[in-house]
Scaffold this motif. Structure first.
Motif, PDB file in Angstrom:
ATOM      1  N   CYS A   6       0.827  -1.207   0.000  1.00 36.35           N
ATOM      2  CA  CYS A   6       0.000   0.000   0.000  1.00 36.35           C
ATOM      3  C   CYS A   6       0.865   1.262   0.000  1.00 36.35           C
ATOM      4  CB  CYS A   6      -0.887   0.024   1.243  1.00 36.35           C
ATOM      5  SG  CYS A   6      -1.992  -1.393   1.352  1.00 36.35           S
ATOM      6  N   PRO A   7       0.423   2.290  -0.763  1.00 37.64           N
ATOM      7  CA  PRO A   7       1.140   3.564  -0.714  1.00 37.64           C
ATOM      8  C   PRO A   7       0.858   4.272   0.612  1.00 37.64           C
ATOM      9  CG  PRO A   7      -0.808   3.776  -2.084  1.00 37.64           C
ATOM     10  CD  PRO A   7      -0.701   2.321  -1.693  1.00 37.64           C
ATOM     11  N   ALA A   8       1.846   5.007   1.125  1.00 41.07           N
ATOM     12  CA  ALA A   8       1.643   5.787   2.358  1.00 41.07           C
ATOM     13  C   ALA A   8       0.560   6.838   2.091  1.00 41.07           C
ATOM     14  CB  ALA A   8       2.945   6.446   2.768  1.00 41.07           C
ATOM     15  N   PRO A   9      -0.290   7.136   3.030  1.00 40.38           N
ATOM     16  CA  PRO A   9      -0.286   6.754   4.437  1.00 40.38           C
ATOM     17  C   PRO A   9      -1.108   5.495   4.740  1.00 40.38           C
ATOM     18  CG  PRO A   9      -1.970   8.399   4.115  1.00 40.38           C
ATOM     19  CD  PRO A   9      -1.317   8.160   2.765  1.00 40.38           C
ATOM     20  N   TYR A  19      -6.349   3.761   5.764  1.00 37.88           N
ATOM     21  CA  TYR A  19      -5.738   4.816   6.562  1.00 37.88           C
ATOM     22  C   TYR A  19      -6.620   5.009   7.796  1.00 37.88           C
ATOM     23  CZ  TYR A  19      -4.807   9.545   8.222  1.00 37.88           C
ATOM     24  OH  TYR A  19      -4.543  10.626   9.022  1.00 37.88           O
ATOM     25  N   PHE A  20      -6.029   4.955   8.965  1.00 38.54           N
ATOM     26  CA  PHE A  20      -6.740   5.110  10.231  1.00 38.54           C
ATOM     27  C   PHE A  20      -6.342   6.463  10.820  1.00 38.54           C
ATOM     28  CE2 PHE A  20      -6.413   0.667   9.320  1.00 38.54           C
ATOM     29  CZ  PHE A  20      -7.638   0.132   9.713  1.00 38.54           C
ATOM     30  N   SER A  21      -7.271   7.406  10.855  1.00 36.90           N
ATOM     31  CA  SER A  21      -6.935   8.775  11.261  1.00 36.90           C
ATOM     32  C   SER A  21      -6.541   8.888  12.726  1.00 36.90           C
ATOM     33  CB  SER A  21      -8.086   9.731  10.947  1.00 36.90           C
ATOM     34  OG  SER A  21      -9.151   9.585  11.859  1.00 36.90           O
ATOM     35  N   TYR A  22      -6.916   7.907  13.546  1.00 34.38           N
ATOM     36  CA  TYR A  22      -6.539   7.993  14.956  1.00 34.38           C
ATOM     37  C   TYR A  22      -5.024   7.933  15.131  1.00 34.38           C
ATOM     38  CZ  TYR A  22      -5.819   2.918  15.195  1.00 34.38           C
ATOM     39  OH  TYR A  22      -5.371   1.637  14.993  1.00 34.38           O
ATOM     40  N   LYS A  23      -4.323   7.355  14.165  1.00 28.61           N
ATOM     41  CA  LYS A  23      -2.866   7.284  14.264  1.00 28.61           C
ATOM     42  C   LYS A  23      -2.236   8.670  14.150  1.00 28.61           C
ATOM     43  CE  LYS A  23      -2.395   2.522  13.004  1.00 28.61           C
ATOM     44  NZ  LYS A  23      -1.374   1.551  12.693  1.00 28.61           N
ATOM     45  N   ASP A  24      -2.967   9.608  13.534  1.00 30.25           N
ATOM     46  CA  ASP A  24      -2.513  10.996  13.423  1.00 30.25           C
ATOM     47  C   ASP A  24      -3.320  11.924  14.329  1.00 30.25           C
ATOM     48  OD1 ASP A  24      -0.569  10.400  11.490  1.00 30.25           O
ATOM     49  OD2 ASP A  24      -2.048  10.536   9.874  1.00 30.25           O
ATOM     50  N   THR A 134     -22.539  15.527  11.682  1.00 26.24           N
ATOM     51  CA  THR A 134     -21.756  16.706  12.047  1.00 26.24           C
ATOM     52  C   THR A 134     -20.824  16.477  13.230  1.00 26.24           C
ATOM     53  OG1 THR A 134     -23.628  17.453  13.370  1.00 26.24           O
ATOM     54  CG2 THR A 134     -23.446  18.330  11.119  1.00 26.24           C
ATOM     55  N   ALA A 135     -20.969  15.344  13.918  1.00 23.19           N
ATOM     56  CA  ALA A 135     -20.077  15.041  15.045  1.00 23.19           C
ATOM     57  C   ALA A 135     -18.659  14.814  14.521  1.00 23.19           C
ATOM     58  CB  ALA A 135     -20.566  13.802  15.788  1.00 23.19           C
ATOM     59  N   THR A 136     -17.663  15.284  15.256  1.00 25.18           N
ATOM     60  CA  THR A 136     -16.277  15.043  14.849  1.00 25.18           C
ATOM     61  C   THR A 136     -15.809  13.730  15.465  1.00 25.18           C
ATOM     62  OG1 THR A 136     -15.430  16.394  16.669  1.00 25.18           O
ATOM     63  CG2 THR A 136     -15.695  17.483  14.550  1.00 25.18           C
ATOM     64  N   ARG A 137     -15.237  12.893  14.608  1.00 25.50           N
ATOM     65  CA  ARG A 137     -14.766  11.567  15.012  1.00 25.50           C
ATOM     66  C   ARG A 137     -13.512  11.223  14.213  1.00 25.50           C
ATOM     67  NH1 ARG A 137     -19.107   9.426  17.539  1.00 25.50           N
ATOM     68  NH2 ARG A 137     -21.181   9.976  16.818  1.00 25.50           N
ATOM     69  N   TYR A 138     -12.832  10.189  14.687  1.00 25.96           N
ATOM     70  CA  TYR A 138     -11.799   9.581  13.856  1.00 25.96           C
ATOM     71  C   TYR A 138     -12.496   8.942  12.663  1.00 25.96           C
ATOM     72  CZ  TYR A 138      -8.627  10.130  17.824  1.00 25.96           C
ATOM     73  OH  TYR A 138      -7.860  10.642  18.841  1.00 25.96           O
ATOM     74  N   PHE A 139     -11.724   8.519  11.661  1.00 21.85           N
ATOM     75  CA  PHE A 139     -12.322   7.926  10.462  1.00 21.85           C
ATOM     76  C   PHE A 139     -11.334   6.958   9.829  1.00 21.85           C
ATOM     77  CE2 PHE A 139     -10.467  12.048   9.577  1.00 21.85           C
ATOM     78  CZ  PHE A 139      -9.680  11.843   8.461  1.00 21.85           C
TER      79      PHE A 139
END
Length: 148
Positions: A6-9, A19-24, A134-139
């Motif tokens: 897989c290409p980064a990220p 890509y798991f946004s919680y890692k960032d 509209t809730a902000t969450r990881y994705f």
């Protein structure tokens, strides 16, 4: 740069690249998250977890393994809808009768779908749930999402 196949990220999970946004430590509302995913690669989008191809199980197992070392929170994936009409971002239907929905979900109100890791992690389950978009969450993003 590539992470496995897989290409980064993105990281390889099962047969897909995610890509798991919680890692960032990156949280957004559903539409912002979708736009962000689409900016990562030409055919990327919020994750489409086709349980018939075991995508759901691979991603759920990855989350469970990560949860041993991190505090997991709900993470948007690529589905939204209302009442009995739920669809993935690639236009495939998501059954409101799927065994993966959290108890009493989905409800008739419109919303966006997220993965809900059960707490504590010793339960080793990840459910589908939905709430306002509209809730902000990881994705979770997926590379190579194809519209049908």
């Amino acid at each position: 740069m590539f992470t496995g196949a897989c290409p980064a990220p993105f990281v390889e999970v099962g047969e897909g690249c995610y890509y798991f946004s919680y890692k960032d430590d990156l949280k957004m509302n559903w539409m912002e998250a979708r736009t962000h995913c689409q900016s990562l690669a030409s055919r990327a989008d919020l994750a489409v977890l086709n349980y018939m191809c075991f995508d759901y199980n691979h991603v759920a197992n990855y989350i469970i393994m990560e949860d041993i070392h991190t505090t997991m929170e709900p993470m948007y994936i690529g589905a939204d809808g209302y009442d009995a009409s739920w669809f993935w971002v690639d236009d495939r239907a998501l059954s409101p009768n799927s065994i993966y929905w959290f108890e009493k979900q989905p409800t008739v109100e419109p919303g966006c779908v997220f993965l809900l890791p059960a707490k504590p992690h010793t339960y080793k389950k990840v459910f589908l749930s939905k709430d306002v978009c509209t809730a902000t969450r990881y994705f979770i993003c997926q590379n190579e999402v194809h519209a049908f």
